[in-house]
Design a protein around this motif. Structure first.
Motif, PDB file in Angstrom:
ATOM      1  N   LEU A  78       1.144  -1.204  -0.308  1.00 17.78           N
ATOM      2  CA  LEU A  78       0.066   0.175   0.353  1.00 17.78           C
ATOM      3  C   LEU A  78       0.870   1.311  -0.065  1.00 17.78           C
ATOM      4  O   LEU A  78       1.607   1.319   0.625  1.00 17.78           O
ATOM      5  CB  LEU A  78      -0.714   0.414   1.456  1.00 17.78           C
ATOM      6  N   THR A  79       0.365   2.817  -1.126  1.00 21.46           N
ATOM      7  CA  THR A  79       1.016   3.111  -0.563  1.00 21.46           C
ATOM      8  C   THR A  79       0.164   4.681  -1.439  1.00 21.46           C
ATOM      9  O   THR A  79      -0.700   4.565  -2.176  1.00 21.46           O
ATOM     10  CB  THR A  79       2.639   3.275  -1.845  1.00 21.46           C
ATOM     11  N   ALA A  80       0.974   5.698  -0.700  1.00 25.85           N
ATOM     12  CA  ALA A  80       0.916   7.182  -0.974  1.00 25.85           C
ATOM     13  C   ALA A  80       0.797   7.497  -2.626  1.00 25.85           C
ATOM     14  O   ALA A  80       0.509   8.574  -2.922  1.00 25.85           O
ATOM     15  CB  ALA A  80       0.562   8.148  -0.259  1.00 25.85           C
ATOM     16  N   LYS A  81       1.704   6.715  -3.043  1.00 24.11           N
ATOM     17  CA  LYS A  81       2.611   7.454  -4.144  1.00 24.11           C
ATOM     18  C   LYS A  81       2.237   5.972  -5.478  1.00 24.11           C
ATOM     19  O   LYS A  81       1.741   4.929  -5.598  1.00 24.11           O
ATOM     20  CB  LYS A  81       4.305   7.409  -4.193  1.00 24.11           C
ATOM     21  N   GLY A  82       1.579   7.058  -6.272  1.00 18.68           N
ATOM     22  CA  GLY A  82       0.805   5.892  -6.996  1.00 18.68           C
ATOM     23  C   GLY A  82       2.097   6.372  -8.944  1.00 18.68           C
ATOM     24  O   GLY A  82       1.288   6.024  -9.838  1.00 18.68           O
ATOM     25  N   LYS A  83       2.876   7.224  -8.742  1.00 18.06           N
ATOM     26  CA  LYS A  83       4.491   6.626  -9.919  1.00 18.06           C
ATOM     27  C   LYS A  83       4.754   5.937 -10.264  1.00 18.06           C
ATOM     28  O   LYS A  83       5.229   4.880  -9.351  1.00 18.06           O
ATOM     29  CB  LYS A  83       5.409   8.016  -9.705  1.00 18.06           C
ATOM     30  N   LEU A  84       5.352   5.303 -11.392  1.00 20.12           N
ATOM     31  CA  LEU A  84       5.669   3.880 -12.073  1.00 20.12           C
ATOM     32  C   LEU A  84       6.927   3.775 -10.875  1.00 20.12           C
ATOM     33  O   LEU A  84       6.985   2.901 -10.993  1.00 20.12           O
ATOM     34  CB  LEU A  84       5.961   3.892 -13.479  1.00 20.12           C
ATOM     35  N   GLU A  85       8.176   4.841 -10.874  1.00 19.39           N
ATOM     36  CA  GLU A  85       9.220   4.626 -10.385  1.00 19.39           C
ATOM     37  C   GLU A  85       9.133   3.873  -9.068  1.00 19.39           C
ATOM     38  O   GLU A  85       9.941   3.458  -8.628  1.00 19.39           O
ATOM     39  CB  GLU A  85       9.940   5.733 -10.838  1.00 19.39           C
ATOM     40  N   ASP A  86       7.655   4.363  -8.504  1.00 22.30           N
ATOM     41  CA  ASP A  86       7.332   4.310  -7.014  1.00 22.30           C
ATOM     42  C   ASP A  86       7.198   2.588  -7.100  1.00 22.30           C
ATOM     43  O   ASP A  86       7.694   1.503  -6.137  1.00 22.30           O
ATOM     44  CB  ASP A  86       6.276   4.968  -6.537  1.00 22.30           C
ATOM     45  N   LYS A  87       6.229   1.871  -8.600  1.00 18.67           N
ATOM     46  CA  LYS A  87       5.590   0.845  -8.511  1.00 18.67           C
ATOM     47  C   LYS A  87       6.894  -0.118  -8.543  1.00 18.67           C
ATOM     48  O   LYS A  87       7.004  -1.171  -7.865  1.00 18.67           O
ATOM     49  CB  LYS A  87       4.757   1.232  -9.106  1.00 18.67           C
ATOM     50  N   GLU A  88       7.408   0.308  -9.200  1.00 21.55           N
ATOM     51  CA  GLU A  88       8.758  -0.388  -9.831  1.00 21.55           C
ATOM     52  C   GLU A  88      10.052  -0.724  -8.945  1.00 21.55           C
ATOM     53  O   GLU A  88      10.065  -1.964  -8.424  1.00 21.55           O
ATOM     54  CB  GLU A  88       9.696   0.688 -10.886  1.00 21.55           C
ATOM     55  N   LYS A  89      10.174   0.106  -8.070  1.00 22.33           N
ATOM     56  CA  LYS A  89      11.243   0.198  -6.165  1.00 22.33           C
ATOM     57  C   LYS A  89       9.828  -1.422  -5.560  1.00 22.33           C
ATOM     58  O   LYS A  89      10.580  -2.201  -4.642  1.00 22.33           O
ATOM     59  CB  LYS A  89      10.372   1.390  -5.395  1.00 22.33           C
ATOM     60  N   GLY A  90       8.876  -1.961  -5.554  1.00 23.92           N
ATOM     61  CA  GLY A  90       7.880  -2.456  -4.986  1.00 23.92           C
ATOM     62  C   GLY A  90       8.315  -3.650  -5.278  1.00 23.92           C
ATOM     63  O   GLY A  90       8.233  -4.395  -4.702  1.00 23.92           O
ATOM     64  N   TYR A  91       7.983  -3.228  -7.169  1.00 28.10           N
ATOM     65  CA  TYR A  91       7.998  -4.923  -7.242  1.00 28.10           C
ATOM     66  C   TYR A  91       9.401  -5.759  -7.361  1.00 28.10           C
ATOM     67  O   TYR A  91       9.456  -6.763  -7.041  1.00 28.10           O
ATOM     68  CB  TYR A  91       7.508  -4.616  -8.910  1.00 28.10           C
ATOM     69  N   ILE A  92      10.632  -4.904  -7.632  1.00 31.70           N
ATOM     70  CA  ILE A  92      11.649  -5.282  -7.664  1.00 31.70           C
ATOM     71  C   ILE A  92      12.716  -5.618  -5.368  1.00 31.70           C
ATOM     72  O   ILE A  92      12.815  -6.465  -5.903  1.00 31.70           O
ATOM     73  CB  ILE A  92      12.685  -4.306  -7.646  1.00 31.70           C
ATOM     74  N   ALA A  93      11.529  -5.498  -4.834  1.00 38.02           N
ATOM     75  CA  ALA A  93      11.811  -5.784  -3.200  1.00 38.02           C
ATOM     76  C   ALA A  93      10.808  -6.932  -3.234  1.00 38.02           C
ATOM     77  O   ALA A  93      11.351  -7.596  -2.354  1.00 38.02           O
ATOM     78  CB  ALA A  93      10.767  -4.733  -2.554  1.00 38.02           C
ATOM     79  N   GLY A  94       9.799  -7.268  -4.320  1.00 43.60           N
ATOM     80  CA  GLY A  94       9.815  -8.435  -4.266  1.00 43.60           C
ATOM     81  C   GLY A  94       7.458  -8.503  -3.730  1.00 43.60           C
ATOM     82  O   GLY A  94       7.381  -9.721  -4.086  1.00 43.60           O
ATOM     83  N   SER A  95       6.856  -7.207  -4.105  1.00 42.05           N
ATOM     84  CA  SER A  95       5.837  -7.562  -3.774  1.00 42.05           C
ATOM     85  C   SER A  95       4.752  -7.952  -4.736  1.00 42.05           C
ATOM     86  O   SER A  95       5.617  -8.495  -6.447  1.00 42.05           O
ATOM     87  CB  SER A  95       4.666  -5.770  -3.287  1.00 42.05           C
ATOM     88  N   ASP A  96       4.314  -8.695  -4.868  1.00 34.27           N
ATOM     89  CA  ASP A  96       2.880  -9.948  -5.962  1.00 34.27           C
ATOM     90  C   ASP A  96       2.076  -8.257  -6.334  1.00 34.27           C
ATOM     91  O   ASP A  96       1.913  -9.020  -7.316  1.00 34.27           O
ATOM     92  CB  ASP A  96       2.096 -10.526  -5.328  1.00 34.27           C
ATOM     93  N   ASP A  97       1.480  -7.317  -5.499  1.00 36.06           N
ATOM     94  CA  ASP A  97       1.090  -6.563  -6.096  1.00 36.06           C
ATOM     95  C   ASP A  97       1.040  -5.149  -5.981  1.00 36.06           C
ATOM     96  O   ASP A  97       1.695  -4.900  -4.041  1.00 36.06           O
ATOM     97  CB  ASP A  97      -0.511  -6.705  -6.033  1.00 36.06           C
TER      98      ASP A  97
END
Length: 224
Positions: A78-97
């Protein structure tokens, strides 16, 4: 019952998640930061973690990496940021969604169900409980020396219940898994299939039983 760990330093968000998911048949355990979340993981065995990105003590990205290294459970960030680079960091960390705040509780529920379905499909081909062996590849159920070939929906229902013995699955969870989210029938269809599977098991020498949990759903257990 599916257990979900919710980690968020925003108490209001944490309570919203807890109330809504509890009403949907999940058991929710809560933590207010990443360190607290790790402690909960050591004491409990959740099936999925919902983790906020921006938290004190340990942020969500750090926690997600540790969950990936130490525990085999999916993560929804969950995040307050919706930018593509923020999502990329999340997926790199290992999130599924990834879900951006503020969010609709129904969307959170849909995403959780989708993640759990994906994890269920990638689980072991064979499931063993007591003297019953379920082969998901050949769609056969072996009990002792006997092989039982079930109609597809009955097989999927038995497999789902056997995937987590002694765990209670709600009626909605079973219907969505076996018939899909767009199923337009009613709970009577599920009741009929449960009855048929019970009758088939009762004819064989097995201590495996499908138990009704009144007002909630069903679970599979090995009687002693």
């Amino acid at each position: 019952m599916v257990v979900i760990l919710a980690v968020d330093d925003d108490i209001h968000t944490l309570e919203l998640i807890s109330i809504y998911l509890s009403q949907s048949g999940y058991r929710v355990i809560k933590a207010v930061n990443g360190k607290d979340g790790l402690n909960m993981l050591e004491r409990e065995q959740p099936d999925l973690a919902i983790i906020d990105v921006m938290m004190p003590v340990m942020d969500g990205l750090q926690l997600t990496k540790l969950v990936r290294e130490q525990y085999n459970i999916p993560v929804l960030l969950l995040t307050a940021k919706g930018k593509l680079e923020d999502k990329e960091k999340g997926y790199i960390a290992g999130s599924d969604d990834y879900l951006v705040k503020p969010f609709e509780p129904k969307e959170l529920l849909f995403r959780i169900r989708a993640i759990l379905r994906r994890y269920d499909k990638t689980s072991d081909v064979n499931i063993r409980i007591g003297n019953m062996l379920i082969n998901r590849k050949s769609f056969e159920v072996q009990i002792g020396d006997q092989v039982l070939v079930l109609p597809l929906k009955e097989f999927e229902l038995l497999s789902k219940l056997a995937s987590m013995p002694n765990q209670v699955f709600t009626r909605d969870q079973l219907i969505e898994t076996v018939w899909g989210i767009d199923f337009e029938g009613d709970e009577q269809t599920l009741s009929v299939h449960i009855k048929r599977v019970r009758e088939r098991l009762s004819k064989l020498e097995t201590q495996i039983q499908i138990k009704t949990v009144r007002g909630v759903g069903y679970k599979l257990e090995e009687s002693t």
